[in-house]
Design a protein around this motif. Structure first.
Motif, mmCIF file in Angstrom:
data_model
loop_
_atom_site.group_PDB
_atom_site.id
_atom_site.type_symbol
_atom_site.label_atom_id
_atom_site.label_comp_id
_atom_site.label_asym_id
_atom_site.label_seq_id
_atom_site.Cartn_x
_atom_site.Cartn_y
_atom_site.Cartn_z
ATOM 1 N N ILE A 155 -22.356 18.250 -7.484
ATOM 2 C CA ILE A 155 -22.216 17.336 -6.339
ATOM 3 C C ILE A 155 -22.485 15.910 -6.780
ATOM 4 N N LEU A 156 -23.479 15.721 -7.658
ATOM 5 C CA LEU A 156 -23.781 14.388 -8.176
ATOM 6 C C LEU A 156 -22.578 13.826 -8.935
ATOM 7 N N ASP A 157 -21.879 14.657 -9.700
ATOM 8 C CA ASP A 157 -20.642 14.214 -10.374
ATOM 9 C C ASP A 157 -19.640 13.674 -9.358
ATOM 10 N N GLU A 158 -19.484 14.385 -8.237
ATOM 11 C CA GLU A 158 -18.545 13.968 -7.193
ATOM 12 C C GLU A 158 -18.964 12.632 -6.585
ATOM 13 N N ILE A 159 -20.250 12.463 -6.344
ATOM 14 C CA ILE A 159 -20.762 11.222 -5.778
ATOM 15 C C ILE A 159 -20.506 10.055 -6.743
ATOM 16 N N LEU A 160 -20.771 10.278 -8.024
ATOM 17 C CA LEU A 160 -20.551 9.220 -9.018
ATOM 18 C C LEU A 160 -19.076 8.852 -9.101
ATOM 19 N N ALA A 161 -18.196 9.857 -9.035
ATOM 20 C CA ALA A 161 -16.754 9.577 -9.078
ATOM 21 C C ALA A 161 -16.333 8.763 -7.852
ATOM 22 N N GLU A 162 -16.923 9.080 -6.725
ATOM 23 C CA GLU A 162 -16.632 8.376 -5.478
ATOM 24 C C GLU A 162 -17.087 6.907 -5.549
ATOM 25 N N LEU A 163 -18.195 6.654 -6.238
ATOM 26 C CA LEU A 163 -18.775 5.311 -6.295
ATOM 27 C C LEU A 163 -18.204 4.435 -7.402
ATOM 28 N N THR A 164 -17.463 5.039 -8.355
ATOM 29 C CA THR A 164 -16.918 4.221 -9.461
ATOM 30 C C THR A 164 -15.461 3.883 -9.238
ATOM 31 N N LEU A 186 -47.914 25.449 -22.905
ATOM 32 C CA LEU A 186 -47.243 25.533 -21.613
ATOM 33 C C LEU A 186 -45.730 25.581 -21.809
ATOM 34 N N PRO A 187 -45.037 26.390 -21.010
ATOM 35 C CA PRO A 187 -43.575 26.395 -21.083
ATOM 36 C C PRO A 187 -43.038 25.078 -20.531
ATOM 37 N N ILE A 188 -41.992 24.579 -21.144
ATOM 38 C CA ILE A 188 -41.375 23.328 -20.715
ATOM 39 C C ILE A 188 -39.914 23.609 -20.385
ATOM 40 N N TYR A 189 -39.557 23.347 -19.143
ATOM 41 C CA TYR A 189 -38.153 23.449 -18.744
ATOM 42 C C TYR A 189 -37.487 22.124 -19.077
ATOM 43 N N LYS A 190 -36.355 22.185 -19.770
ATOM 44 C CA LYS A 190 -35.607 20.979 -20.119
ATOM 45 C C LYS A 190 -34.156 21.166 -19.721
ATOM 46 N N LEU A 191 -33.623 20.124 -19.097
ATOM 47 C CA LEU A 191 -32.203 20.116 -18.766
ATOM 48 C C LEU A 191 -31.665 18.737 -19.099
ATOM 49 N N GLU A 192 -30.763 18.707 -20.075
ATOM 50 C CA GLU A 192 -30.136 17.452 -20.472
ATOM 51 C C GLU A 192 -28.692 17.495 -20.021
ATOM 52 N N ARG A 193 -28.242 16.402 -19.422
ATOM 53 C CA ARG A 193 -26.881 16.370 -18.902
ATOM 54 C C ARG A 193 -26.362 14.941 -19.008
ATOM 55 N N THR A 194 -25.104 14.801 -19.392
ATOM 56 C CA THR A 194 -24.474 13.489 -19.467
ATOM 57 C C THR A 194 -23.533 13.343 -18.276
ATOM 58 N N PHE A 195 -23.669 12.215 -17.584
ATOM 59 C CA PHE A 195 -22.871 11.929 -16.396
ATOM 60 C C PHE A 195 -21.903 10.795 -16.674
ATOM 61 N N ASN A 196 -20.742 10.849 -16.047
ATOM 62 C CA ASN A 196 -19.765 9.763 -16.136
ATOM 63 C C ASN A 196 -20.203 8.656 -15.195
ATOM 64 N N GLY A 197 -20.602 7.557 -15.774
ATOM 65 C CA GLY A 197 -21.031 6.421 -14.973
ATOM 66 C C GLY A 197 -22.140 5.661 -15.666
ATOM 67 N N PRO A 198 -22.268 4.387 -15.319
ATOM 68 C CA PRO A 198 -23.309 3.568 -15.932
ATOM 69 C C PRO A 198 -24.700 3.992 -15.452
ATOM 70 N N LYS A 199 -25.682 3.700 -16.268
ATOM 71 C CA LYS A 199 -27.065 4.090 -15.989
ATOM 72 C C LYS A 199 -27.527 3.584 -14.621
ATOM 73 N N GLU A 200 -27.158 2.358 -14.264
ATOM 74 C CA GLU A 200 -27.600 1.796 -12.987
ATOM 75 C C GLU A 200 -27.122 2.645 -11.811
ATOM 76 N N LEU A 201 -25.902 3.160 -11.913
ATOM 77 C CA LEU A 201 -25.340 3.971 -10.839
ATOM 78 C C LEU A 201 -25.999 5.351 -10.782
ATOM 79 N N VAL A 202 -26.227 5.945 -11.938
ATOM 80 C CA VAL A 202 -26.877 7.265 -11.981
ATOM 81 C C VAL A 202 -28.316 7.138 -11.464
ATOM 82 N N TRP A 203 -29.006 6.082 -11.877
ATOM 83 C CA TRP A 203 -30.365 5.819 -11.377
ATOM 84 C C TRP A 203 -30.338 5.708 -9.841
ATOM 85 N N ARG A 204 -29.359 4.967 -9.339
ATOM 86 C CA ARG A 204 -29.244 4.785 -7.885
ATOM 87 C C ARG A 204 -29.054 6.128 -7.179
ATOM 88 N N ALA A 205 -28.243 7.018 -7.768
ATOM 89 C CA ALA A 205 -28.002 8.325 -7.158
ATOM 90 C C ALA A 205 -29.282 9.174 -7.107
#
Length: 164
Positions: free
Chosen positions: A155-164, A4-23
């Protein structure tokens, strides 16, 4: 098709894991970035194995509905769901009206890993119990999937910047 084909997208976000999880898990934040360019309405978000996320993407007088059925949830670490790509307004699975050969169900896994002050997110999607035609459609479309997720991630980057 043997694999089966597997789509993978890996991305690093600025912010702690708890905040990214919350988003990813707080509907008040999730609706802001999931489905960029449309109004995203989250009708239900029950984050537990057996729970569902009922999602509507609305533009003008048109709506597209999808249902995610959570299979596994490890708080702050991992979410696994069956993504019913297209449903009617009653959340019954149906063929995608814009792409009839698109897989009806995708197995989606999202993991979160703290890396210093940042969080690495790995998203994978795999056709689940699909026909050969659906698998082929998914394989052909995978190269374009980064655009949609990528737009939401901006947009998620913007939200994380707003919350940190």
């Amino acid at each position: 098709m043997s694999e089966l084909p597997i789509y993978k997208l890996e991305r690093t976000f600025n912010g702690p894991k708890e905040l990214v999880w919350r988003a990813w898990t707080d509907p008040d934040l999730l609706h802001r970035w999931y489905g960029p360019g449309v109004e995203t309405i989250i009708h239900e978000f029950d984050l537990r194995p057996g729970g569902v996320w009922l999602n509507e993407m609305k533009w003008g007088d048109n709506s597209m509905y999808s249902k995610m059925a959570f299979q596994e949830v490890q708080e702050g670490e991992k979410m696994v769901w069956l993504h019913y790509s297209s449903t009617d307004a009653e959340w019954n699975s149906m063929a995608n009206p814009m792409m009839p050969e698109w897989p009806g169900v995708l197995l989606t896994t999202v993991t979160f890993e703290q890396v210093g002050d940042q969080t690495k997110v790995l998203l994978t999607q795999i056709p689940h119990e699909c026909s050969e035609a659906e698998i082929s459609c998914f394989a052909e479309a995978m190269s374009n999937m980064d655009k949609g997720w990528g737009s939401g991630y901006v947009i998620l980057d913007e939200i994380l910047a707003e919350l940190t």
